[in-house]
Design a protein around this motif. Structure first.
Motif, short mmCIF file in Angstrom:
data_model
loop_
_atom_site.label_atom_id
_atom_site.label_comp_id
_atom_site.label_asym_id
_atom_site.label_seq_id
_atom_site.Cartn_x
_atom_site.Cartn_y
_atom_site.Cartn_z
N SER A 58 0.89 -1.24 0.05
CA SER A 58 0.15 -0.17 -0.09
C SER A 58 0.94 1.58 0.03
O SER A 58 1.94 1.17 0.54
CB SER A 58 -1.14 0.15 1.05
OG SER A 58 -0.12 -0.13 2.33
N ALA A 59 0.66 1.92 -0.16
CA ALA A 59 1.48 3.42 -1.17
C ALA A 59 0.59 4.74 0.02
O ALA A 59 -0.32 5.40 -0.71
CB ALA A 59 1.19 3.77 -2.32
N THR A 60 0.71 4.12 1.71
CA THR A 60 0.25 5.45 1.97
C THR A 60 0.95 6.43 2.41
O THR A 60 2.19 6.54 2.17
CB THR A 60 -0.33 4.60 3.67
OG1 THR A 60 0.45 3.75 4.18
CG2 THR A 60 -1.00 4.05 3.04
N TYR A 61 0.38 7.92 2.35
CA TYR A 61 1.70 9.22 2.67
C TYR A 61 1.68 9.27 4.55
O TYR A 61 0.14 8.91 5.20
CB TYR A 61 0.85 10.37 2.59
CG TYR A 61 1.00 11.25 2.30
CD1 TYR A 61 2.59 11.78 2.07
CD2 TYR A 61 0.94 12.47 3.63
CE1 TYR A 61 3.20 12.81 2.46
CE2 TYR A 61 0.81 13.59 3.65
CZ TYR A 61 2.27 14.04 2.86
OH TYR A 61 2.84 14.54 3.38
#
Length: 81
Positions: A66-69
């Motif tokens: 997942s590309a969470t900020y």
């Protein structure tokens, strides 16, 4: 006159269009659509391809990180002229 010889007939190899035919008529006896066995085979093929795409999409989404900020905790540096 030529006589009919049944030994000259070639057997049909396409069995997908045999078996049944559904004709849909309107109230005033106009033909609206015709459903043949080949339409059912195409529908089932599309359902199978759709299931394979859904399974592949699910597996790809499960294994992709997942590309969470995450905001940085350091304050930005000041630019001095």
């Amino acid at each position: 006159m030529n006589k009919f010889d049944s030994s000259q007939l070639r057997p049909r190899l396409n069995h997908t269009s045999e078996g049944w035919l559904v004709q849909v008529y309107s109230r005033d006896r106009r033909l609206l659509c015709v459903l043949e066995a080949s339409h059912a085979w195409t529908f089932l093929l599309g359902c199978g391809v759709g299931v394979l795409v859904a399974i592949g999409w699910f597996n790809l989404a499960r294994h992709t990180p997942s590309a969470t900020y995450v905001p940085s905790t350091m304050p930005p540096q000041m630019m001095v002229d």
